[in-house]
Each structure stands twice: as structure tokens, then as C-alpha cells.
Design a protein around this motif. Structure first.
Motif, PDB file in Angstrom:
ATOM      1  N   ALA A 172       0.844  -1.198   0.000  1.00  0.00           N
ATOM      2  CA  ALA A 172       0.000   0.000   0.000  1.00  0.00           C
ATOM      3  C   ALA A 172       0.876   1.243   0.000  1.00  0.00           C
ATOM      4  CB  ALA A 172      -0.928   0.002   1.214  1.00  0.00           C
ATOM      5  N   PRO A 173       0.376   2.358  -0.538  1.00  0.00           N
ATOM      6  CA  PRO A 173       1.213   3.550  -0.691  1.00  0.00           C
ATOM      7  C   PRO A 173       1.499   4.266   0.626  1.00  0.00           C
ATOM      8  CG  PRO A 173      -1.012   4.006  -1.439  1.00  0.00           C
ATOM      9  CD  PRO A 173      -0.950   2.537  -1.155  1.00  0.00           C
ATOM     10  N   ILE A 174       2.679   4.859   0.702  1.00  0.00           N
ATOM     11  CA  ILE A 174       3.065   5.679   1.838  1.00  0.00           C
ATOM     12  C   ILE A 174       2.844   7.166   1.549  1.00  0.00           C
ATOM     13  CG2 ILE A 174       5.493   6.031   1.183  1.00  0.00           C
ATOM     14  CD1 ILE A 174       6.167   5.447   4.184  1.00  0.00           C
ATOM     15  N   ALA A 175       2.654   7.501   0.267  1.00  0.00           N
ATOM     16  CA  ALA A 175       2.364   8.878  -0.133  1.00  0.00           C
ATOM     17  C   ALA A 175       1.606   8.843  -1.450  1.00  0.00           C
ATOM     18  CB  ALA A 175       3.648   9.691  -0.281  1.00  0.00           C
ATOM     19  N   ALA A 176       0.873   9.906  -1.718  1.00  0.00           N
ATOM     20  CA  ALA A 176       0.094   9.977  -2.960  1.00  0.00           C
ATOM     21  C   ALA A 176      -0.161  11.435  -3.329  1.00  0.00           C
ATOM     22  CB  ALA A 176      -1.232   9.238  -2.815  1.00  0.00           C
ATOM     23  N   ARG A 177      -0.236  11.680  -4.619  1.00  0.00           N
ATOM     24  CA  ARG A 177      -0.664  12.973  -5.156  1.00  0.00           C
ATOM     25  C   ARG A 177      -1.842  12.720  -6.086  1.00  0.00           C
ATOM     26  NH1 ARG A 177       3.044  17.326  -4.821  1.00  0.00           N
ATOM     27  NH2 ARG A 177       1.936  18.270  -6.573  1.00  0.00           N
ATOM     28  N   LEU A 178      -2.933  13.439  -5.875  1.00  0.00           N
ATOM     29  CA  LEU A 178      -4.142  13.262  -6.674  1.00  0.00           C
ATOM     30  C   LEU A 178      -4.520  14.576  -7.339  1.00  0.00           C
ATOM     31  CD1 LEU A 178      -4.308  10.882  -4.535  1.00  0.00           C
ATOM     32  CD2 LEU A 178      -6.787  11.072  -4.764  1.00  0.00           C
ATOM     33  N   SER A 179      -4.949  14.482  -8.587  1.00  0.00           N
ATOM     34  CA  SER A 179      -5.596  15.586  -9.275  1.00  0.00           C
ATOM     35  C   SER A 179      -7.045  15.179  -9.527  1.00  0.00           C
ATOM     36  CB  SER A 179      -4.902  15.894 -10.605  1.00  0.00           C
ATOM     37  OG  SER A 179      -3.590  16.385 -10.384  1.00  0.00           O
ATOM     38  N   MET A 180      -7.974  16.048  -9.097  1.00  0.00           N
ATOM     39  CA  MET A 180      -9.397  15.755  -9.236  1.00  0.00           C
ATOM     40  C   MET A 180     -10.111  16.977  -9.802  1.00  0.00           C
ATOM     41  SD  MET A 180      -9.918  13.892  -5.507  1.00  0.00           S
ATOM     42  CE  MET A 180      -8.768  15.011  -4.676  1.00  0.00           C
ATOM     43  N   THR A 181     -11.352  16.762 -10.215  1.00  0.00           N
ATOM     44  CA  THR A 181     -12.161  17.869 -10.704  1.00  0.00           C
ATOM     45  C   THR A 181     -13.636  17.497 -10.596  1.00  0.00           C
ATOM     46  OG1 THR A 181     -12.412  19.481 -12.513  1.00  0.00           O
ATOM     47  CG2 THR A 181     -12.243  17.161 -13.134  1.00  0.00           C
ATOM     48  N   ASP A 182     -14.498  18.449 -10.960  1.00  0.00           N
ATOM     49  CA  ASP A 182     -15.937  18.186 -11.050  1.00  0.00           C
ATOM     50  C   ASP A 182     -16.440  18.784 -12.353  1.00  0.00           C
ATOM     51  OD1 ASP A 182     -16.040  20.917 -10.655  1.00  0.00           O
ATOM     52  OD2 ASP A 182     -17.078  20.816  -8.733  1.00  0.00           O
ATOM     53  N   ASP A 183     -17.740  18.746 -12.580  1.00  0.00           N
ATOM     54  CA  ASP A 183     -18.277  19.218 -13.856  1.00  0.00           C
ATOM     55  C   ASP A 183     -18.216  20.730 -14.001  1.00  0.00           C
ATOM     56  OD1 ASP A 183     -18.724  16.732 -14.887  1.00  0.00           O
ATOM     57  OD2 ASP A 183     -20.857  16.662 -14.363  1.00  0.00           O
ATOM     58  N   ALA A 184     -17.901  21.438 -12.919  1.00  0.00           N
ATOM     59  CA  ALA A 184     -17.699  22.883 -13.008  1.00  0.00           C
ATOM     60  C   ALA A 184     -16.250  23.234 -13.281  1.00  0.00           C
ATOM     61  CB  ALA A 184     -18.166  23.559 -11.718  1.00  0.00           C
ATOM     62  N   GLY A 185     -15.390  22.245 -13.370  1.00  0.00           N
ATOM     63  CA  GLY A 185     -13.988  22.484 -13.682  1.00  0.00           C
ATOM     64  C   GLY A 185     -13.137  22.908 -12.507  1.00  0.00           C
ATOM     65  N   VAL A 186     -13.593  22.700 -11.291  1.00  0.00           N
ATOM     66  CA  VAL A 186     -12.775  23.027 -10.123  1.00  0.00           C
ATOM     67  C   VAL A 186     -11.514  22.168 -10.139  1.00  0.00           C
ATOM     68  CG1 VAL A 186     -12.670  23.079  -7.605  1.00  0.00           C
ATOM     69  CG2 VAL A 186     -14.791  23.681  -8.768  1.00  0.00           C
ATOM     70  N   ALA A 187     -10.353  22.803  -9.993  1.00  0.00           N
ATOM     71  CA  ALA A 187      -9.069  22.102  -9.979  1.00  0.00           C
ATOM     72  C   ALA A 187      -8.723  21.731  -8.542  1.00  0.00           C
ATOM     73  CB  ALA A 187      -7.980  22.979 -10.586  1.00  0.00           C
TER      74      ALA A 187
END
Length: 311
Positions: free
Chosen positions: A203-218
């Protein structure tokens, strides 16, 4: 008027989270009475204890509710047994090791006519509702999450967290995602992820995620289990009309005066109040949105090996 009778409740799994949070909250609860515990490693001297949940369910029909605080890898068969025995069930987060398990438990609870509560304790932090109210009145264009803590402090010697189904850094990181999905009004999706996995762990010890929604929030999230010194559990919501930061895991809002927000009920006290409400109404509450984001991060994420981890 006579006081309402408290529900007799059992706690299964007496690890750190149960002892640090559940047991103290139950001691303060007006709705629940700790009537029994179940854990093969031993119990409490003053409470009826069973080394197996199956024995508890068979021998204590008066126990009508159960809090399940085991690691996620062993939770499903225990939860299934409790629901089939007609007990109301509270699940410590994460509610299961897979989405399929949680959906199956939801169906079992409905068929048994009992309440199932998949808890996300960070949603009950005092500043989270005020952050949701602020976001509802402002346009948010960007969210930045920094959720960094020392695994040796919060999960000492807990090897299950590094095994398949143990979530690694997503065990605390899902707290941030539970707040995020409660505060933002639209469904979220994972665009990309990088997962740092120690060479001796699954299992990971660190992670970076990029997410968004239908309004384009970064939305950018940095999760790390290697933080030493002060711990970081913050998320900032930014837009053209201003910005706010949820700090200390949702306990404070940057809009608060320097002395901080007024004292409010603790997260786990509020969880048990909510559980009692659900039982009284004959309802369940099973939101898998945070777990879905974790699952999607594993699906689209790029795994990057890193140095071995040792307690």
C-alpha cells in the motif's frame, strides 16, 4: 418524563481507534450503553468480553447495536454476521476494503430491517459545516489539500495498514476526501494520481491526486505518511471572491478569530448521536463517495516504488 432507555451496544475490535475514540465517546453517550466487547486479543476488565463476534451475537441477544472497529480486511464477514443477526451496525472508516463489500452490506441491512451507518468522522469536525456554508455562497475554482502525518505516531506497529486492503496513506487521506465530498456540491472524479509504494509494502506511503468536477474546479491533494514534527491536515478553497482554509482536520476555519472557534461537541460524540437518530428513524446512511475516490485513484494512478518502510 422518564429518560429514554439507552441502546445496549458492543464494540468489536479493540485497537487504537476504539480505545482512543469510541470507548470515551460511549462513556459520555446518553443514547448507548457499552454492554460487551469482542476481540481475540482480549477485552476490558469491567465489560463482558468475547473472543469471537459469533459468540457475542449468540449469547447476548440483548445487544441491539454494534460498532465495528476492526481493520478493513476482516470487516465484511463480521459485518455480515451482525446484520444477519438483526443488529444495528456502525462501521468505522473506511467502511470496507472494497466498494462491492459496502454495497453488499447496504443490501443486507435493508433486507434485515436494521440501520447501517458508514461513518466519516472528519465530517463531524466543528468547522466543516461552516466551510460548506461558505462554499455554497462563493465560486470555488481551486482546492488544495495537504494531509501529512507521521504513521509511526498514529499507527504504531500496525502492519495491516501496509497490506492489500489496508489503504496505506489513504487510511488518513480518506478523511480529507470525506470532508471534500461533503463540502463541494457536485460529484468529483479523479483525473490522475501518483502513488509512492515502499518496496516492502503493498500500500502507498504517499500519494498525489488531481481531481475535478463538472464545473472544472481544480483539486490537488498531497497525502504523506512520512511527516515528522507538526502534523498537517489542511485544505484551502480558493476563488475570485476570496479563500478559506480548513485547518487541523476540520477543527478550525481561517475566518475564525485568533482564539479559534467556540468549543463544540467532539467528532465521535456526534457520530453516536447520529447513529441513535438513524436507529430511531429506521434509516441507514451509507455514503461511498470518499471510498470511490480512493478506488479510482488506484485505478488511474501511476505506482512509483520508493524506499522500504520500517517501524
Amino acid at each position: 418524563m422518564a429518560a429514554a432507555q439507552r441502546h445496549r451496544l458492543a464494540v468489536a475490535g479493540l485497537g487504537k481507534i476504539a480505545r482512543d475514540q469510541h470507548l470515551p465517546a460511549l462513556a459520555r453517550s446518553e443514547a448507548f450503553e457499552l454492554a460487551a466487547t469482542a476481540d481475540p486479543a482480549g477485552g476490558l476488565p469491567e465489560v463482558d468480553h468475547f473472543d469471537a463476534l459469533e459468540r457475542l451475537l449468540a449469547e447476548r441477544p440483548d445487544v441491539t447495536a454494534l460498532s465495528l472497529c476492526t481493520p478493513p480486511q476482516v470487516r465484511y464477514p463480521l459485518a455480515r454476521a451482525a446484520l444477519q443477526a438483526g443488529r444495528h451496525l456502525l462501521l468505522e472508516k473506511p467502511p470496507g476494503q472494497t466498494l462491492g463489500e459496502v454495497e453488499a452490506l447496504r443490501a443486507l441491512a435493508e433486507a434485515a430491517g436494521v440501520s447501517l451507518f458508514a461513518t466519516w468522522h472528519s465530517r463531524f469536525a466543528p468547522a466543516v459545516p461552516r466551510a460548506r456554508d461558505w462554499v455554497a455562497g462563493h465560486r470555488v475554482e481551486r482546492v488544495r489539500i495537504a494531509w501529512k502525518e507521521d504513521v509511526r505516531r498514529w499507527h504504531p506497529g500496525q502492519r495491516w495498514i501496509w497490506q492489500p486492503g489496508g489503504f496505506g496513506v489513504f487510511d488518513p487521506g480518506i478523511n480529507a476526501l470525506s470532508i471534500l465530498t461533503a463540502v463541494l456540491p457536485r460529484p468529483l472524479r479523479v483525473v490522475s494520481a501518483t502513488l509512492e509504494v515502499p518496496e516492502n509494502c503493498a500500500a502507498p506511503i504517499a500519494a498525489r491526486l488531481s481531481m475535478t468536477d463538472d464545473a472544472g474546479v481544480a483539486i490537488e491533494a498531497e497525502l504523506d505518511f512520512r511527516q515528522e514534527g507538526p502534523q498537517t491536515w489542511d485544505m484551502a478553497f480558493e476563488g475570485p471572491e476570496g479563500a478559506i482554509t480548513l485547518q487541523a482536520g476540520g477543527s478550525r476555519l481561517s475566518l475564525d478569530p485568533p482564539e479559534g472557534a467556540p468549543a463544540m461537541i467532539g467528532e465521535y460524540d456526534a457520530i453516536y448521536r447520529r447513529f441513535a437518530e438513524l436507529i430511531g428513524r429506521g434509516e441507514s446512511e451509507v455514503d461511498v463517495a470518499p471510498l470511490r475516490l480512493v478506488a479510482d485513484a488506484f485505478l488511474v494512478g501511476r505506482s512509483r516504488p520508493t524506499e522500504a518502510f520500517h517501524d
